[in-house]
Write an enzyme that holds these catalytic residues in place. Structure first.
Site, PDB file in Angstrom:
ATOM      1  CG  ASP A 186       7.850   3.847  10.308  1.00 18.97           C
ATOM      2  OD1 ASP A 186       8.414   2.841  10.781  1.00 18.97           O
ATOM      3  OD2 ASP A 186       6.661   3.831   9.931  1.00 18.97           O
TER       4      ASP A 186
ATOM      5  N   GLY B 233       0.688   1.998   7.848  1.00 17.44           N
ATOM      6  CA  GLY B 233       0.704   1.997   9.295  1.00 17.44           C
ATOM      7  C   GLY B 233      -0.457   2.751   9.901  1.00 17.44           C
TER       8      GLY B 233
END
Length: 708
Positions: free
Chosen positions: A515, A400
């Site tokens: 996450d 990410g």
């Protein structure tokens, strides 16, 4: 091609013994103080600059470690390279002389990079010339052009004894013939020898273009060389024209390796001299030459002076030439003393300064060194060596916040290197968060952080290397789903649950991951799961249960509704993500992406529909449907749906989840409807009708791809 601008350098060779002795003393002192060999000639950009520890400097260092080897490994001893993204892109070109060996070429280009940063400090562009090689780098893309402007001209003060017309004719024939040979050479490089005889000395010449030029482009690059030579080198016994696309040198002695191309001159083309009559044949044969003399320069025609005036000027120049280096040495010595004293004084305050500046890089480094003997602070050069300069062959994937590379440390240990991208959403705060968090966490189901690297804008995490990549690599690929049977999937689910339970309850601080998703579950060689990527994690004290933020970050499809719409996060946010992940492991389908499940746009709605219809077994992936017992499948789906309930208070804790997973006797309550279950396709308009709650938050969302 435009006529190149020319700069001239000249000096005299007539020194007194005292001058030479003093010069030698200064030279020895300079060699002691400056161990790196200086460039013979350099041209600094002087237009734009970069700052220390900037992205541009990092990109320049990346090229300095890769380009020398690239040039040396090329049969043409030539290489170009770029590093970084605009506006910090560095363009570079390296060319070694055609008679240089690979080892000398690599050493020369490596030295040029060091000299460029030392002699042209913080200049974004520089060109450096040596006998064996040349290097040019810039923030402008000169690689896309064949421009050779700004050439450097060097000349010898010793003149031919022959008539001026004869010298011009010799040089003109030499350059024309050598140019043709170089242009027609596959390497765009040639050396030549012109033997005339009598009062005409033997001439040696070398000409070279960068081998990426076509023959026509190389010829165009050389087209102004005869004119420059006859204008500025008229009568000189030696000279050079140095450019980054093409260069030339001639001398009356052999200055290169290998056998040169022998050239001849037509007898009738040689003008009459005192020793030969017009039309007399000229013998062509090797002639013994005197010892080579150092080429030096001559003043241009418009600056001619008497011998006495010139000697007087040279004496003054030598006084200046001696005084300036001595003054520079003295200043460097004073600067070194001041710097050492300040460093010693500052070292005593380093610990206090680090504690006071907890948000800074120095404070982070200090705390890591202080608290973890197993944690390593890597130099950037070590990371470059381990990952082979972040080569594409070593790239494992894209996280990410930046790419992840496979690396190998000097002892042979394999590691995963996560390099924070400068344009990513993760700043130093998230990086510091991840480093300090994982350095303290010790659990079998959490990825182990071995160390980090903080240098300028480079922020790098070094993890243990896990052979089997991430969970999504297996469960979402139809060709690999058979590699993870139900027993393995059950073990993976239990491992993830244990890792989350440790974060929420058993670690020293309560940690919310924020996450959790399939791509952040890494698998070791035994397929044991390890939770990774703590860049977005939040730390709570034991008496805190939830927090809020105006900046929502996470991955679409895994975020709980209260977090996505209101920015409220808690341990129940991770529980929701776990429930989504459990449904994905059972079904082999992504919660969101390009799939549509019946009339529903996500896996949650589809699963809920099957549950209320009693057809929940249809959710289980075909590859494991024959391995899993019906009651066990129902229990796991029930747990997953409890985790993804819309109301956070209705969801179980991870302690409850672990208990439910490990006990078949526990009676499970019926789940309420999940969040987002009503995202479905309109049957009237056959278009997506999505409930999108209003939010004033600054939302940053990562969309998981449908496959890799």
């Amino acid at each position: 091609m435009s006529k190149p601008a020319v700069r001239r350098i000249h000096c005299d060779k007539k020194y007194s013994r005292n001058m030479c002795a003093m010069a030698m003393a200064i030279l020895l002192l300079l060699l002691l103080l400056l161990p790196l060999a200086a460039a013979q000639w350099q041209s600094c950009d002087g237009i734009s600059n970069y700052t220390a520890r900037s992205t541009y400097e990092t990109n320049l260092r990346l090229l300095s470690s890769a380009l020398p080897k690239k040039a040396a490994s090329n049969s043409t001893l030539f290489a170009t390279g770029t590093a970084g993204d605009v506006p910090d892109t560095v363009y570079a070109l390296a060319l070694c002389r055609g008679d240089t060996n690979a080892s000398a070429c690599e050493d020369c280009v490596a030295t040029a990079f060091k000299d460029g940063q030392r002699l042209c400090p913080y200049d974004k562009g520089a060109t450096l010339y040596y006998d064996p090689c040349m290097l040019s780098f810039s923030d402008q893309n000169f690689l896309a052009t064949n421009d050779n402007s700004g050439v450097l001209l060097l000349m010898n003060t010793q003149n031919f004894t022959m008539s001026a017309d004869s010298a011009r004719l010799l040089l003109f024939n030499l350059l024309n013939s050598t140019t043709q040979a170089a242009v027609n050479s596959p390497r765009r490089f040639t050396t030549s020898r012109l033997d005339v005889g009598y009062n005409f000395p033997t001439l040696f010449c070398l000409m070279q273009c960068t081998p990426d030029l076509t023959a026509a482009e190389c010829a165009a690059c050389f087209q102004d060389f005869p004119q420059i030579t006859l204008q500025y080198l008229d009568g000189s016994q030696g000279g050079r024209i140095l450019g980054r696309r093409c260069s030339m040198r001639y001398e009356i002695y052999r200055f290169f390796q290998g056998d040169p191309l022998p050239l001849t001159i037509v007898a009738s083309a040689v003008p009459a001299t005192n020793n030969t009559a017009p039309g007399t044949p000229v013998a062509v044969y090797p002639q013994p030459q005197a010892e080579p003399k150092t080429p030096v320069g001559v003043p241009p025609p418009e600056a001619q002076t008497t011998v006495q005036e010139q000697q007087g000027r040279n004496s003054k120049l030598w006084v200046i030439g001696i005084a300036v280096p001595l003054l520079l040495i003295l200043l460097c010595f004073i600067f070194a003393i001041v710097w050492i004293r300040r460093r010693r004084k500052g070292k005593a305050n380093l610990q206090n300064q680090a504690a006071a500046n907890r948000g800074g890089e120095d404070a982070l480094v200090w705390r890591l060194e202080e608290k973890s003997s197993d944690f390593t602070l890597f130099d950037f050069s070590e990371i470059l060596d381990a990952t082979r300069n972040f080569s594409e062959e070593n790239r494992l994937g894209q996280g990410g916040f930046g790419p992840v590379y496979k690396g190998q440390l000097p002892g042979g240990m394999e590691v995963a290197v996560k390099r924070l991208a400068s344009h990513s959403g993760q700043g130093f705060t998230e990086f510091k968060n991840e480093v300090e968090l994982i350095a303290k966490l010790q659990h079998n189901n959490l990825v182990r952080l071995l160390g980090c690297c903080i240098q300028g804008e480079e922020k790098i995490l070094v993890y243990e290397y896990l052979l089997n990549k991430s969970l999504d690599f297996f469960i979402f690929d139809g060709n690999r789903t058979t590699l993870v049977d139900w027993n393995k999937r059950r073990s993976i689910v239990e491992g993830i649950a244990q890792g989350l339970l440790y974060l929420h309850k058993h670690s020293r601080l309560r940690i919310i991951h924020r996450d959790l998703k399939a791509s952040n579950i890494l698998l070791d060689q035994d397929m044991n799961p390890k939770i990774s990527d703590f860049g977005l994690a939040k730390i709570f004290s034991s008496n805190e249960s939830q927090g809020s933020t105006n900046r929502v970050v996470g991955t679409y499809g895994y975020m709980s509704p209260e977090y996505a719409s209101e920015g409220i996060y808690s341990i129940k946010s991770d529980v929701f993500s776990f429930g989504v992940l459990l449904l994905e492991i059972l079904s082999g389908k992504r919660n969101s992406g390009f799939h549509q499940y019946g009339e529903y746009l996500n896996l949650l709605g589809y699963s809920w529909q099957l549950w209320i219809e009693g057809s929940w077994l249809e959710l289980v992936e075909a590859d494991i449907a024959g391995e899993i017992h019906t009651t066990e499948a129902r229990r796991y789906i029930n747990i997953a749906l409890m985790c993804v309930q819309e109301n956070a208070d209705d969801r179980p804790t991870m302690s409850d989840v672990v208990a439910m997973l490990n006990s078949e006797s526990v009676v499970l309550p019926e789940p309420n409807h999940p969040a987002y279950f009503n995202l479905r396709v309109s049957k009237v308009h056959e278009s997506a009708s999505v409930v999108d709650p209003c939010s004033i938050n600054d939302v940053t969302i990562t969309v998981e791809p449908d496959g890799r």
